[in-house]
Design a protein around this motif. Structure first.
Motif, PDB file in Angstrom:
ATOM      1  N   LEU A 118     -45.360 -25.480 -24.432  1.00 36.22           N
ATOM      2  CA  LEU A 118     -45.627 -24.163 -25.016  1.00 36.22           C
ATOM      3  C   LEU A 118     -46.149 -24.302 -26.441  1.00 36.22           C
ATOM      4  O   LEU A 118     -47.071 -23.584 -26.865  1.00 36.22           O
ATOM      5  CB  LEU A 118     -44.361 -23.310 -24.998  1.00 36.22           C
TER       6      LEU A 118
ATOM      7  N   PHE B 170     -49.748 -20.116 -21.509  1.00 30.88           N
ATOM      8  CA  PHE B 170     -48.442 -19.918 -22.144  1.00 30.88           C
ATOM      9  C   PHE B 170     -47.562 -19.006 -21.296  1.00 30.88           C
ATOM     10  O   PHE B 170     -46.349 -19.223 -21.170  1.00 30.88           O
ATOM     11  CB  PHE B 170     -48.637 -19.306 -23.534  1.00 30.88           C
ATOM     12  N   GLY B 171     -48.159 -17.991 -20.710  1.00 27.84           N
ATOM     13  CA  GLY B 171     -47.387 -17.003 -19.957  1.00 27.84           C
ATOM     14  C   GLY B 171     -47.040 -17.427 -18.542  1.00 27.84           C
ATOM     15  O   GLY B 171     -46.456 -16.650 -17.789  1.00 27.84           O
TER      16      GLY B 171
ATOM     17  N   LEU C 241     -43.402 -21.057 -19.576  1.00 30.11           N
ATOM     18  CA  LEU C 241     -42.569 -19.987 -20.112  1.00 30.11           C
ATOM     19  C   LEU C 241     -41.466 -19.601 -19.124  1.00 30.11           C
ATOM     20  O   LEU C 241     -40.352 -19.222 -19.527  1.00 30.11           O
ATOM     21  CB  LEU C 241     -43.426 -18.760 -20.445  1.00 30.11           C
TER      22      LEU C 241
ATOM     23  N   PHE D  81     -47.511 -13.790 -26.836  1.00 30.92           N
ATOM     24  CA  PHE D  81     -47.961 -15.033 -27.460  1.00 30.92           C
ATOM     25  C   PHE D  81     -49.117 -14.788 -28.436  1.00 30.92           C
ATOM     26  O   PHE D  81     -49.130 -15.290 -29.564  1.00 30.92           O
ATOM     27  CB  PHE D  81     -48.378 -16.003 -26.362  1.00 30.92           C
TER      28      PHE D  81
ATOM     29  N   GLY E 273     -46.393 -12.121 -21.078  1.00 33.70           N
ATOM     30  CA  GLY E 273     -46.102 -13.325 -21.865  1.00 33.70           C
ATOM     31  C   GLY E 273     -47.288 -13.739 -22.720  1.00 33.70           C
ATOM     32  O   GLY E 273     -47.137 -14.127 -23.875  1.00 33.70           O
TER      33      GLY E 273
END
Length: 438
Positions: free
Chosen positions: A286, A112-113, A117, A132, A128
Motif C-alpha cells: 500500500l 490501493f483499493g 487494502l 487514497f 478505497g
C-alpha cells in the motif's frame, strides 16, 4: 552587471542520481500488474518484463544523449521544441507527460483499493481509491518539502518489499518449494506474438519513471558523464529486481490465481515457505502504491503550474496558496481528473493509458535525438548509436498500435485527456488575442 538568468545548483552526485532512477522506477507497476501480465502470457511472466526492459533501454539511449547535450530541467518538451520548433507539438508532448502522471496515479489509486487494502478493511474498490486520492492530495497540498521527505521513506519501504519477495524466491529454490518449470510455460491467450506484445505493453508501465530523472539534469554534477551511467545503471538494477520478482511469483503461484488478483505479490507471501506476515507485506505494498501516486501527482500539478506561469495555459492554474505556497488550483485540477478516471477505469486500463501516452512521447523523443544531430555543442556528451533510438521509435510505434490487444476504451481515454489540453490551449490563445488586439 551580469544579466544571465540564475540556474539551479549542481549538487546531485552520481550515486544519488542512481538511487533516484531506481526509486522512480520501482513502485505500483510490479506490485499491481504482475498478475495482469501473467494473464497475457501464462507462466513465463518474466518474458514481457525482459522485453519491456530492452525496449526501455533503447529509448533511454535517446534520453542519455539529449540530457548530456542539453543539461536542462525541461525533458521531452525541450527536446521536441529544439528538434521541430512547433509550439503546439511541444505543448501536446508536455501535456501528454502531464496526463500520464494523472493516469498513473489513478491506476495506483485503483490498486490501493483492491486486494492489499482488503487485508485490513473491506471497502468497495472505488471508495478505497477515492479515500487514497484524498490523502495523497493532502500531502501534495502540504508542500514540496514534506512531499519529498515522504517520498524518500516510501521509496526505501517499497524496495524492501521487493527484496522480501526475492528472498522468498531464493528460499524456495534452496528448499525445493514451488515449481520453477512453470516459469518456462508459455500459454498466451491470443498467440505467442500478440501475447508477448500485450504483456510487454502492460509490463512497460512497471519500468516507466526513468524519464522523470531528466528533470534533475540541471542539478546534477557533471551530467554529461554521471547521467548516462545513473540512467543505464538504474534501469539495469530495477530490471533485475523485476525479473527476480516475476520468476518468484510464477514459481510459487499458479497463473490463474495471479491473473485474478489485484495484489499478486501478496499471493506469493501467503504461500511462501519463508514466513512473512501477510498484513505487513500488504502495508508495504500500500505504501509502495502510495509512493507512485504521490510522485506522479506532484509532477502533474507542478507541470500545470509551470505551464500557467509560462502563459501556455490560463493563468488561473498558476495560483499559489497564501500560507502553504503550493499550486492549489493546479492540484485541484489534476485531482479532479484523477477522480473521474478512478470512477471510470480499472487498474489495467489506466496503466495501459499511461503507457500509451508515454509511448507517443517516447516516439517523438527517439526521432528528436536523430533530428538534433544537426546541432553541435561545445562539450563532450554521450552519443547513442543511431540504430538504438531508431529501433526504439519503431518499437514504440508497434506498441502504440491496436495489435497489442489494447482495448478501444484506452485510446478513447487518451484522446479525451489530450483534448482537454487542446481546449486549454485554445482558451488561453483566445484570451491572449483579446487582451492584445491587433
Amino acid at each position: 552587471m551580469s544579466t544571465q538568468a540564475p540556474s539551479l545548483k549542481r549538487v546531485i552526485g552520481r550515486r544519488v542520481l542512481l538511487l533516484f532512477v531506481v526509486g522512480d522506477i520501482l513502485g505500483a507497476g510490479i506490485y499491481a500488474l504482475a498478475g495482469k501480465v501473467a494473464g497475457e502470457v501464462g507462466g513465463a511472466l518474466w518474458l514481457p518484463f525482459l522485453v519491456a526492459f530492452v525496449l526501455a533501454a533503447l529509448t533511454a539511449t535517446a534520453y542519455a544523449e539529449l540530457v548530456g547535450k542539453y543539461p536542462q530541467a525541461a525533458g521531452a518538451a525541450l527536446y521536441t521544441n529544439r528538434a521541430f520548433g512547433v509550439p503546439f507539438l511541444t505543448f501536446i508532448v508536455a501535456f501528454a507527460v502531464l496526463m500520464s502522471g494523472v493516469t498513473s496515479a489513478s491506476a495506483a489509486a485503483r490498486a490501493f483499493g483492491g486486494t492489499y487494502l482488503a487485508e485490513f478493511v473491506t471497502l468497495p474498490t472505488v471508495v478505497g481509491a477515492l479515500i487514497f486520492l484524498a490523502v495523497v492530495t493532502l500531502v501534495n497540498f502540504a508542500g514540496i518539502s514534506e512531499s519529498v521527505k515522504v517520498n524518500v521513506v516510501l521509496t526505501l519501504i517499497e524496495a524492501f518489499g521487493l527484496l522480501v519477495i526475492i528472498a522468498i524466491g531464493v528460499y524456495a529454490l534452496l528448499t525445493g518449494d514451488g515449481d520453477p518449470s512453470r516459469a518456462l510455460e508459455f500459454h498466451p491467450e491470443n498467440g505467442a506474438f500478440l501475447g508477448i506484445l500485450g504483456g510487454t505493453a502492460l509490463a512497460f508501465y512497471a519500468l516507466l519513471g526513468f524519464e522523470d530523472s531528466v528533470n534533475l539534469a540541471e542539478e546534477a554534477k557533471d551530467p554529461q558523464r554521471s547521467f548516462p551511467r545513473a540512467l543505464f545503471g538504474g534501469l539495469a538494477v530495477a530490471g533485475l529486481i523485476y525479473l527476480a520478482v516475476a520468476f518468484t511469483a510464477t514459481m510459487l503461484v499458479d497463473t490463474e490465481t495471479l491473473k485474478n488478483s489485484s495484489g499478486p505479490l501478496l499471493e506469493v507471501v501467503k504461500v511462501a515457505g519463508l514466513e512473512f506476515p501477510p498484513k505487513l507485506f500488504a502495508l508495504i505494498a500500500l505504501l509502495a502504491v502510495g509512493n507512485t501516486a504521490l510522485i506522479n501527482m506532484l509532477m502533474a500539478s507542478r507541470l500545470v503550474y509551470g505551464m500557467a506561469r509560462e502563459g501556455i495555459v490560463p493563468k488561473v492554474f498558476g495560483a499559489v496558496h497564501a500560507s502553504r505556497a503550493t499550486p492549489w488550483v493546479a492540484i485541484v485540477f489534476t485531482v479532479a481528473i484523477a477522480v473521474v478516471l478512478v470512477c471510470t477505469g480499472d487498474v489495467g486500463g489506466l496503466a495501459d493509458t499511461t503507457v500509451l501516452l508515454l509511448l507517443c512521447v517516447f516516439t517523438i523523443v527517439n526521432i528528436a535525438v536523430l533530428v538534433l544531430r544537426r546541432e553541435t555543442v561545445d562539450h563532450d556528451h554521450f552519443h547513442a548509436p543511431s540504430w538504438a533510438p531508431a529501433l526504439g521509435a519503431v518499437a514504440c510505434v508497434i506498441l502504440i498500435l491496436p495489435i497489442t490487444g489494447r482495448e478501444g476504451s484506452v485510446y478513447l481515454r487518451a484522446l479525451i485527456l489530450l483534448a482537454i489540453g487542446v481546449v486549454l490551449w485554445a482558451v488561453n490563445h483566445l484570451a491572449g488575442r483579446r487582451s492584445n488586439p491587433m
